[in-house]
Scaffold this motif. Sequence first.
Motif, PDB file in Angstrom:
ATOM      1  N   GLU A  62       5.494  13.177   3.437  1.00 29.93           N
ATOM      2  CA  GLU A  62       5.397  12.201   2.341  1.00 29.93           C
ATOM      3  C   GLU A  62       5.290  10.770   2.850  1.00 29.93           C
ATOM      4  N   ARG A  63       5.911  10.471   4.008  1.00 27.96           N
ATOM      5  CA  ARG A  63       5.883   9.113   4.528  1.00 27.96           C
ATOM      6  C   ARG A  63       4.498   8.711   5.065  1.00 27.96           C
ATOM      7  N   LEU A  64       3.564   9.645   5.121  1.00 27.50           N
ATOM      8  CA  LEU A  64       2.201   9.307   5.518  1.00 27.50           C
ATOM      9  C   LEU A  64       1.592   8.270   4.573  1.00 27.50           C
ATOM     10  N   GLU A  65       2.090   8.226   3.334  1.00 33.81           N
ATOM     11  CA  GLU A  65       1.617   7.217   2.388  1.00 33.81           C
ATOM     12  C   GLU A  65       1.817   5.804   2.933  1.00 33.81           C
ATOM     13  N   GLN A  66       2.902   5.583   3.680  1.00 35.93           N
ATOM     14  CA  GLN A  66       3.143   4.268   4.287  1.00 35.93           C
ATOM     15  C   GLN A  66       2.045   3.924   5.285  1.00 35.93           C
ATOM     16  N   ASP A  67       1.675   4.904   6.104  1.00 31.99           N
ATOM     17  CA  ASP A  67       0.605   4.681   7.081  1.00 31.99           C
ATOM     18  C   ASP A  67      -0.697   4.329   6.379  1.00 31.99           C
ATOM     19  N   HIS A  68      -0.979   5.028   5.285  1.00 34.21           N
ATOM     20  CA  HIS A  68      -2.218   4.787   4.548  1.00 34.21           C
ATOM     21  C   HIS A  68      -2.213   3.391   3.924  1.00 34.21           C
ATOM     22  N   VAL A 110     -16.222  -3.430   7.841  1.00 33.38           N
ATOM     23  CA  VAL A 110     -15.075  -2.520   7.917  1.00 33.38           C
ATOM     24  C   VAL A 110     -15.440  -1.280   7.116  1.00 33.38           C
ATOM     25  N   GLU A 111     -15.380  -0.114   7.758  1.00 36.16           N
ATOM     26  CA  GLU A 111     -15.729   1.115   7.053  1.00 36.16           C
ATOM     27  C   GLU A 111     -14.665   1.443   5.998  1.00 36.16           C
ATOM     28  N   PRO A 112     -15.037   2.209   4.971  1.00 36.94           N
ATOM     29  CA  PRO A 112     -14.050   2.581   3.936  1.00 36.94           C
ATOM     30  C   PRO A 112     -12.820   3.242   4.562  1.00 36.94           C
ATOM     31  N   VAL A 113     -11.659   2.912   4.042  1.00 33.60           N
ATOM     32  CA  VAL A 113     -10.399   3.447   4.572  1.00 33.60           C
ATOM     33  C   VAL A 113      -9.754   4.341   3.519  1.00 33.60           C
ATOM     34  N   GLU A 114      -9.563   5.612   3.865  1.00 31.00           N
ATOM     35  CA  GLU A 114      -8.925   6.561   2.955  1.00 31.00           C
ATOM     36  C   GLU A 114      -7.543   6.970   3.428  1.00 31.00           C
ATOM     37  N   THR A 115      -7.337   6.959   4.741  1.00 28.61           N
ATOM     38  CA  THR A 115      -6.058   7.447   5.265  1.00 28.61           C
ATOM     39  C   THR A 115      -5.496   6.439   6.271  1.00 28.61           C
ATOM     40  N   ASN A 116      -5.277   6.843   7.515  1.00 29.76           N
ATOM     41  CA  ASN A 116      -4.586   5.969   8.472  1.00 29.76           C
ATOM     42  C   ASN A 116      -5.488   5.456   9.589  1.00 29.76           C
ATOM     43  N   ILE A 117      -6.791   5.612   9.456  1.00 36.31           N
ATOM     44  CA  ILE A 117      -7.730   5.168  10.488  1.00 36.31           C
ATOM     45  C   ILE A 117      -8.616   4.062   9.932  1.00 36.31           C
ATOM     46  N   ILE A 118      -8.745   2.979  10.708  1.00 30.18           N
ATOM     47  CA  ILE A 118      -9.633   1.877  10.347  1.00 30.18           C
ATOM     48  C   ILE A 118     -10.674   1.730  11.451  1.00 30.18           C
ATOM     49  N   ILE A 119     -11.939   1.856  11.098  1.00 26.76           N
ATOM     50  CA  ILE A 119     -13.023   1.586  12.035  1.00 26.76           C
ATOM     51  C   ILE A 119     -13.749   0.339  11.555  1.00 26.76           C
ATOM     52  N   HIS A 139     -19.847  -1.489  21.948  1.00 29.65           N
ATOM     53  CA  HIS A 139     -20.916  -2.050  21.106  1.00 29.65           C
ATOM     54  C   HIS A 139     -20.372  -2.701  19.835  1.00 29.65           C
ATOM     55  N   GLY A 140     -19.226  -3.361  19.964  1.00 31.13           N
ATOM     56  CA  GLY A 140     -18.654  -4.074  18.832  1.00 31.13           C
ATOM     57  C   GLY A 140     -17.908  -3.209  17.836  1.00 31.13           C
ATOM     58  N   LYS A 141     -17.727  -1.940  18.148  1.00 32.14           N
ATOM     59  CA  LYS A 141     -17.049  -0.998  17.249  1.00 32.14           C
ATOM     60  C   LYS A 141     -15.635  -0.749  17.758  1.00 32.14           C
ATOM     61  N   LEU A 142     -14.642  -0.910  16.876  1.00 31.89           N
ATOM     62  CA  LEU A 142     -13.245  -0.751  17.267  1.00 31.89           C
ATOM     63  C   LEU A 142     -12.497   0.123  16.272  1.00 31.89           C
ATOM     64  N   ARG A 143     -11.353   0.660  16.734  1.00 31.88           N
ATOM     65  CA  ARG A 143     -10.581   1.569  15.887  1.00 31.88           C
ATOM     66  C   ARG A 143      -9.101   1.226  15.941  1.00 31.88           C
ATOM     67  N   ILE A 144      -8.475   1.304  14.777  1.00 34.28           N
ATOM     68  CA  ILE A 144      -7.033   1.121  14.628  1.00 34.28           C
ATOM     69  C   ILE A 144      -6.480   2.347  13.904  1.00 34.28           C
ATOM     70  N   VAL A 145      -5.333   2.865  14.376  1.00 39.40           N
ATOM     71  CA  VAL A 145      -4.696   4.015  13.720  1.00 39.40           C
ATOM     72  C   VAL A 145      -3.223   3.690  13.486  1.00 39.40           C
ATOM     73  N   THR A 146      -2.794   3.760  12.244  1.00 37.01           N
ATOM     74  CA  THR A 146      -1.389   3.507  11.918  1.00 37.01           C
ATOM     75  C   THR A 146      -0.568   4.790  12.033  1.00 37.01           C
ATOM     76  N   HIS A 147       0.756   4.617  12.215  1.00 33.56           N
ATOM     77  CA  HIS A 147       1.639   5.776  12.451  1.00 33.56           C
ATOM     78  C   HIS A 147       3.087   5.374  12.237  1.00 33.56           C
ATOM     79  N   HIS A 148       4.015   6.330  12.427  1.00 31.78           N
ATOM     80  CA  HIS A 148       5.407   6.055  12.070  1.00 31.78           C
ATOM     81  C   HIS A 148       6.134   5.178  13.075  1.00 31.78           C
ATOM     82  N   ASP A 149       5.546   4.917  14.233  1.00 28.18           N
ATOM     83  CA  ASP A 149       6.131   3.973  15.187  1.00 28.18           C
ATOM     84  C   ASP A 149       5.563   2.570  15.009  1.00 28.18           C
ATOM     85  N   TYR A 150       4.963   2.329  13.863  1.00 29.56           N
ATOM     86  CA  TYR A 150       4.412   1.014  13.516  1.00 29.56           C
ATOM     87  C   TYR A 150       5.141   0.539  12.264  1.00 29.56           C
ATOM     88  N   PRO A 151       6.331  -0.051  12.439  1.00 27.09           N
ATOM     89  CA  PRO A 151       7.164  -0.427  11.292  1.00 27.09           C
ATOM     90  C   PRO A 151       6.653  -1.691  10.594  1.00 27.09           C
TER      91      PRO A 151
END
Length: 354
Positions: free
Chosen positions: A264-270, A289-298, A326-338
């Motif tokens: 359930e806490r995955l909602e925080q990451d999203h 910025v590509e569309p974000v549905e969950t915990n990944i940002i490209i 080539h200018g493309k980057l990725r960020i992923v949120t998780h439970h160790d990111y308070p």
Amino acid sequence: MNVIVKEIITMMSIEIDLRSDTVTRPTKGMLQAIISAKVGDDVYKEDPTVNALEEKLAKMFGMDEALFFPTGSMANQAAIKLHTQPAEQLICDKWAHVYNYEGGGVSFNSGVSCKLVDGNRGLITADLVEESINPPDFYHSPLTSLVCLENTTNKGGGACYDLETIKEIRKVCNTHGLGLHLDGARLFNAIVAKKQDPKDFGKLFDTISVCLSKGLGTPMGSVLIGNKDLMKNAIRVRKVLGGGMRQMGFMAAAGIYALDNHVERLEQDHKRADDIARSLRRQEYIHEVEPVETNIIIFYLKEASYEKSFMEQLQKENIRISNMGHGKLRIVTHHDYPEESHQRFLKVLDNISL
């Protein structure tokens, strides 16, 4: 030294690692579950905690059986082996994990090839599957025997399938006698984001692999879930791939804890991923910025030449993200990111100068 200055220095010294949701460490509760686990020899199927984890996931998805694997790649490779024979072919998206990130295991372990589909953000449709099936009576081409979907998509930035799309693909598979496997490395992210029922996936797929470390925070482990007719040989394939384990109840206990406490806490990451995406869209140095549905940002920098300076400015702030080139980057949120790290990161993005 001023107390406020000390606090600022301390905050800046804390690393913010957003390269992946696999960089997490077990929580105190998970560590206690690991320490307290009852264990046995899983090669003999005598580890009670492993057995409990497998039963829990099989029941959760409404499927017959489940088997614990050390890695998601091994679970996927075992599934492909169970579905196919050498010289056959599977259908998957061009960005699929089974094709791009499993070391060529499809060909090495199962002797099969991949028919790559040009989907959208790693998602494919029934029509794309239909047109990719080789005629079964044309012996010059590989026999199509399996379709592999990925949910959420890794290279596709955490995109999620609609169940209706999967149902349409299932119909195509039924018509042509094809197996349907789900690489569900981040399936719980999709289930939480779209408020779905795991049993809906169990009804549609022959096999499903779910990862317990991506998003859910365990140190290791994935579970392959499937129907009895396919899963009867899963333990043999796992043995051949070198996946036989002994007192794995310690890691299975982490998995049970994660399923009970970290879904359930995955909602925080999203939510934090969405915050980051909105912050990035405000920046002049961002192209898209590509569309974000969950915990990944490209996202993409306005100029590829900005990469070096952008990454250096993040490193000075002790922040790590993935540079895909080539200018493309990725960020992923998780439970160790308070939350405190989240707010600091958003301020850093606002202050970057390129």
